[in-house]
Scaffold this motif. Structure first.
Motif, PDB file in Angstrom:
ATOM      1  N   GLN A  87      13.837 -26.078  -8.069  1.00  0.00           N
ATOM      2  CA  GLN A  87      14.669 -26.001  -6.885  1.00  0.00           C
ATOM      3  C   GLN A  87      15.270 -27.378  -6.610  1.00  0.00           C
ATOM      4  O   GLN A  87      14.565 -28.386  -6.660  1.00  0.00           O
ATOM      5  N   ILE A  88      16.556 -27.398  -6.321  1.00  0.00           N
ATOM      6  CA  ILE A  88      17.261 -28.642  -6.054  1.00  0.00           C
ATOM      7  C   ILE A  88      17.763 -28.592  -4.615  1.00  0.00           C
ATOM      8  O   ILE A  88      18.584 -27.744  -4.262  1.00  0.00           O
ATOM      9  N   ASN A  89      17.255 -29.493  -3.785  1.00  0.00           N
ATOM     10  CA  ASN A  89      17.619 -29.540  -2.372  1.00  0.00           C
ATOM     11  C   ASN A  89      18.447 -30.789  -2.105  1.00  0.00           C
ATOM     12  O   ASN A  89      18.112 -31.874  -2.571  1.00  0.00           O
ATOM     13  N   THR A  90      19.500 -30.629  -1.328  1.00  0.00           N
ATOM     14  CA  THR A  90      20.337 -31.759  -0.959  1.00  0.00           C
ATOM     15  C   THR A  90      20.625 -31.684   0.529  1.00  0.00           C
ATOM     16  O   THR A  90      21.219 -30.711   1.006  1.00  0.00           O
ATOM     17  N   GLU A  91      20.182 -32.697   1.257  1.00  0.00           N
ATOM     18  CA  GLU A  91      20.460 -32.763   2.686  1.00  0.00           C
ATOM     19  C   GLU A  91      21.812 -33.416   2.898  1.00  0.00           C
ATOM     20  O   GLU A  91      22.141 -34.407   2.255  1.00  0.00           O
ATOM     21  N   ALA A  92      22.595 -32.847   3.808  1.00  0.00           N
ATOM     22  CA  ALA A  92      23.931 -33.366   4.122  1.00  0.00           C
ATOM     23  C   ALA A  92      24.153 -33.279   5.627  1.00  0.00           C
ATOM     24  O   ALA A  92      24.837 -32.371   6.109  1.00  0.00           O
ATOM     25  N   VAL A 143      18.237 -21.603 -19.673  1.00  0.00           N
ATOM     26  CA  VAL A 143      18.449 -21.175 -18.287  1.00  0.00           C
ATOM     27  C   VAL A 143      18.699 -19.674 -18.274  1.00  0.00           C
ATOM     28  O   VAL A 143      19.561 -19.172 -18.985  1.00  0.00           O
ATOM     29  N   GLU A 144      17.920 -18.973 -17.470  1.00  0.00           N
ATOM     30  CA  GLU A 144      18.054 -17.527 -17.352  1.00  0.00           C
ATOM     31  C   GLU A 144      19.041 -17.165 -16.244  1.00  0.00           C
ATOM     32  O   GLU A 144      19.871 -16.284 -16.398  1.00  0.00           O
ATOM     33  N   SER A 145      18.932 -17.858 -15.098  1.00  0.00           N
ATOM     34  CA  SER A 145      19.843 -17.587 -13.988  1.00  0.00           C
ATOM     35  C   SER A 145      19.796 -18.737 -12.984  1.00  0.00           C
ATOM     36  O   SER A 145      18.881 -19.559 -13.007  1.00  0.00           O
ATOM     37  N   THR A 146      20.797 -18.764 -12.119  1.00  0.00           N
ATOM     38  CA  THR A 146      20.815 -19.720 -11.013  1.00  0.00           C
ATOM     39  C   THR A 146      21.218 -18.977  -9.752  1.00  0.00           C
ATOM     40  O   THR A 146      21.928 -17.966  -9.814  1.00  0.00           O
ATOM     41  N   ARG A 147      20.768 -19.475  -8.641  1.00  0.00           N
ATOM     42  CA  ARG A 147      21.185 -18.933  -7.353  1.00  0.00           C
ATOM     43  C   ARG A 147      21.252 -20.098  -6.375  1.00  0.00           C
ATOM     44  O   ARG A 147      20.560 -21.098  -6.540  1.00  0.00           O
ATOM     45  N   SER A 148      22.092 -19.960  -5.380  1.00  0.00           N
ATOM     46  CA  SER A 148      22.247 -21.062  -4.440  1.00  0.00           C
ATOM     47  C   SER A 148      22.462 -20.554  -3.031  1.00  0.00           C
ATOM     48  O   SER A 148      22.909 -19.428  -2.818  1.00  0.00           O
ATOM     49  N   VAL A 149      22.138 -21.432  -2.082  1.00  0.00           N
ATOM     50  CA  VAL A 149      22.345 -21.165  -0.668  1.00  0.00           C
ATOM     51  C   VAL A 149      22.938 -22.428  -0.069  1.00  0.00           C
ATOM     52  O   VAL A 149      22.427 -23.527  -0.299  1.00  0.00           O
ATOM     53  N   SER A 150      24.015 -22.269   0.679  1.00  0.00           N
ATOM     54  CA  SER A 150      24.620 -23.400   1.387  1.00  0.00           C
ATOM     55  C   SER A 150      24.505 -23.118   2.872  1.00  0.00           C
ATOM     56  O   SER A 150      25.135 -22.198   3.394  1.00  0.00           O
ATOM     57  N   LEU A 207      22.429 -28.371   4.518  1.00  0.00           N
ATOM     58  CA  LEU A 207      21.496 -28.237   3.404  1.00  0.00           C
ATOM     59  C   LEU A 207      22.079 -27.393   2.280  1.00  0.00           C
ATOM     60  O   LEU A 207      22.605 -26.302   2.506  1.00  0.00           O
ATOM     61  N   SER A 208      21.970 -27.909   1.065  1.00  0.00           N
ATOM     62  CA  SER A 208      22.314 -27.154  -0.143  1.00  0.00           C
ATOM     63  C   SER A 208      21.020 -26.912  -0.903  1.00  0.00           C
ATOM     64  O   SER A 208      20.210 -27.831  -1.064  1.00  0.00           O
ATOM     65  N   GLN A 209      20.846 -25.692  -1.368  1.00  0.00           N
ATOM     66  CA  GLN A 209      19.638 -25.366  -2.117  1.00  0.00           C
ATOM     67  C   GLN A 209      20.049 -24.551  -3.349  1.00  0.00           C
ATOM     68  O   GLN A 209      20.586 -23.457  -3.224  1.00  0.00           O
ATOM     69  N   VAL A 210      19.817 -25.130  -4.526  1.00  0.00           N
ATOM     70  CA  VAL A 210      20.136 -24.460  -5.782  1.00  0.00           C
ATOM     71  C   VAL A 210      18.827 -24.229  -6.529  1.00  0.00           C
ATOM     72  O   VAL A 210      18.044 -25.166  -6.711  1.00  0.00           O
ATOM     73  N   THR A 211      18.597 -23.004  -6.948  1.00  0.00           N
ATOM     74  CA  THR A 211      17.393 -22.665  -7.700  1.00  0.00           C
ATOM     75  C   THR A 211      17.797 -22.292  -9.117  1.00  0.00           C
ATOM     76  O   THR A 211      18.644 -21.417  -9.314  1.00  0.00           O
ATOM     77  N   VAL A 212      17.191 -22.966 -10.090  1.00  0.00           N
ATOM     78  CA  VAL A 212      17.477 -22.713 -11.503  1.00  0.00           C
ATOM     79  C   VAL A 212      16.248 -22.030 -12.103  1.00  0.00           C
ATOM     80  O   VAL A 212      15.143 -22.595 -12.066  1.00  0.00           O
ATOM     81  N   VAL A 213      16.432 -20.826 -12.636  1.00  0.00           N
ATOM     82  CA  VAL A 213      15.330 -20.076 -13.237  1.00  0.00           C
ATOM     83  C   VAL A 213      15.467 -20.179 -14.756  1.00  0.00           C
ATOM     84  O   VAL A 213      16.520 -19.870 -15.318  1.00  0.00           O
ATOM     85  N   PHE A 214      14.388 -20.623 -15.407  1.00  0.00           N
ATOM     86  CA  PHE A 214      14.376 -20.794 -16.857  1.00  0.00           C
ATOM     87  C   PHE A 214      13.674 -19.613 -17.519  1.00  0.00           C
ATOM     88  O   PHE A 214      12.904 -18.887 -16.883  1.00  0.00           O
ATOM     89  N   GLU A 215      13.922 -19.452 -18.824  1.00  0.00           N
ATOM     90  CA  GLU A 215      13.281 -18.393 -19.602  1.00  0.00           C
ATOM     91  C   GLU A 215      11.767 -18.561 -19.558  1.00  0.00           C
ATOM     92  O   GLU A 215      11.249 -19.680 -19.480  1.00  0.00           O
ATOM     93  N   LYS A 216      11.077 -17.443 -19.628  1.00  0.00           N
ATOM     94  CA  LYS A 216       9.621 -17.452 -19.624  1.00  0.00           C
ATOM     95  C   LYS A 216       9.114 -18.305 -20.788  1.00  0.00           C
ATOM     96  O   LYS A 216       9.632 -18.230 -21.901  1.00  0.00           O
ATOM     97  N   GLY A 217       8.126 -19.137 -20.524  1.00  0.00           N
ATOM     98  CA  GLY A 217       7.540 -19.978 -21.558  1.00  0.00           C
ATOM     99  C   GLY A 217       8.136 -21.375 -21.636  1.00  0.00           C
ATOM    100  O   GLY A 217       7.621 -22.227 -22.356  1.00  0.00           O
ATOM    101  N   THR A 218       9.215 -21.626 -20.906  1.00  0.00           N
ATOM    102  CA  THR A 218       9.809 -22.970 -20.896  1.00  0.00           C
ATOM    103  C   THR A 218       8.852 -23.915 -20.178  1.00  0.00           C
ATOM    104  O   THR A 218       8.333 -23.585 -19.113  1.00  0.00           O
ATOM    105  N   GLY A 223      22.276 -37.337  -1.887  1.00  0.00           N
ATOM    106  CA  GLY A 223      21.765 -37.199  -3.239  1.00  0.00           C
ATOM    107  C   GLY A 223      20.827 -36.019  -3.364  1.00  0.00           C
ATOM    108  O   GLY A 223      19.981 -35.795  -2.506  1.00  0.00           O
ATOM    109  N   PRO A 224      20.970 -35.239  -4.433  1.00  0.00           N
ATOM    110  CA  PRO A 224      20.091 -34.086  -4.648  1.00  0.00           C
ATOM    111  C   PRO A 224      18.684 -34.523  -5.033  1.00  0.00           C
ATOM    112  O   PRO A 224      18.500 -35.543  -5.693  1.00  0.00           O
ATOM    113  N   VAL A 225      17.701 -33.751  -4.604  1.00  0.00           N
ATOM    114  CA  VAL A 225      16.297 -34.029  -4.891  1.00  0.00           C
ATOM    115  C   VAL A 225      15.645 -32.740  -5.375  1.00  0.00           C
ATOM    116  O   VAL A 225      15.839 -31.686  -4.774  1.00  0.00           O
ATOM    117  N   MET A 226      14.871 -32.844  -6.446  1.00  0.00           N
ATOM    118  CA  MET A 226      14.156 -31.657  -6.928  1.00  0.00           C
ATOM    119  C   MET A 226      12.961 -31.385  -6.024  1.00  0.00           C
ATOM    120  O   MET A 226      12.278 -32.316  -5.587  1.00  0.00           O
TER     121      MET A 226
END
Length: 186
Positions: free
Chosen positions: A5-10, A36-43, A47-58, A83-86
């Motif tokens: 998850q990548i969070n960025t405060e603005a 990368v299997e998928s991404t989803r985001s919320v603005s 606050l910006s929040q981007v979630t990156v989902v990786f393939e199983k086993g990564t 600046g974005p922060v994980m």
């Protein structure tokens, strides 16, 4: 699943500004990452929040390293001071609880003033949040909304001139006044 998850405060940015100036840049930076299997985001507001989902086993640390490299690139294109922060290493169940802080109508603070958005934010940041972080299993508490308490200095140039002071003198006095020095031994 393996996710980062990548969070960025603005502070002060509307959801549309967050989407255009931050979320889009983060999504663009992570485009094309391997496994990368998928991404989803919320603005949201501020606050910006981007979630990156990786393939199983990564490997989660491999995934975080890939994202960290790309975030440095995105950070250089964002507005200054932002600046974005994980987020912490967590599962997809990371964000599980939302709550709101309200004051009953007529409730007064210790100073006799009614609670406003600034007072509620201060209560959240300095009382509620630290106590929630002590709960076993809680790794992070994100605050959204309210107004952070700020102190603004608005000098009157004519009065500064009357005392033969410049803006640089004012800045130097403020820096000296706000110095923080650690204690020592005698």
């Amino acid at each position: 699943n393996v996710q980062v998850q990548i969070n960025t405060e603005a502070p002060g940015y509307s959801p549309l500004e967050v989407e255009q100036r931050i979320t889009y840049l983060v999504e663009l930076a992570i485009t094309g990452l391997p496994h990368v299997e998928s991404t989803r985001s919320v603005s949201r507001y501020a606050l910006s929040q981007v979630t990156v989902v990786f393939e199983k086993g990564t490997d989660i640390y491999f995934a975080r390293n890939l994202i960290n490299e790309r975030l440095q690139q995105a950070k250089s294109e964002m507005p200054s001071g932002i600046g974005p922060v994980m987020g912490p290493v967590a599962t997809g169940l990371g964000e599980i609880f939302h709550y709101a802080v309200h004051a009953k109508p007529g409730t007064l603070q210790e100073n006799g003033e009614p609670y406003d958005a600034t007072a509620l934010r201060t209560l959240q940041d300095w009382v509620i949040r630290p106590q929630l972080r002590l709960v076993p299993g809680v790794t992070e508490v994100n605050t959204i909304g309210g107004f952070e308490k700020q102190f603004h200095i608005t000098p009157e140039p004519s009065r500064l001139l009357a005392y033969q002071l410049s803006f640089d003198d004012l800045v130097a006095a403020l820096e000296k006044n706000n110095a923080n020095i650690g204690a020592g031994y005698i």
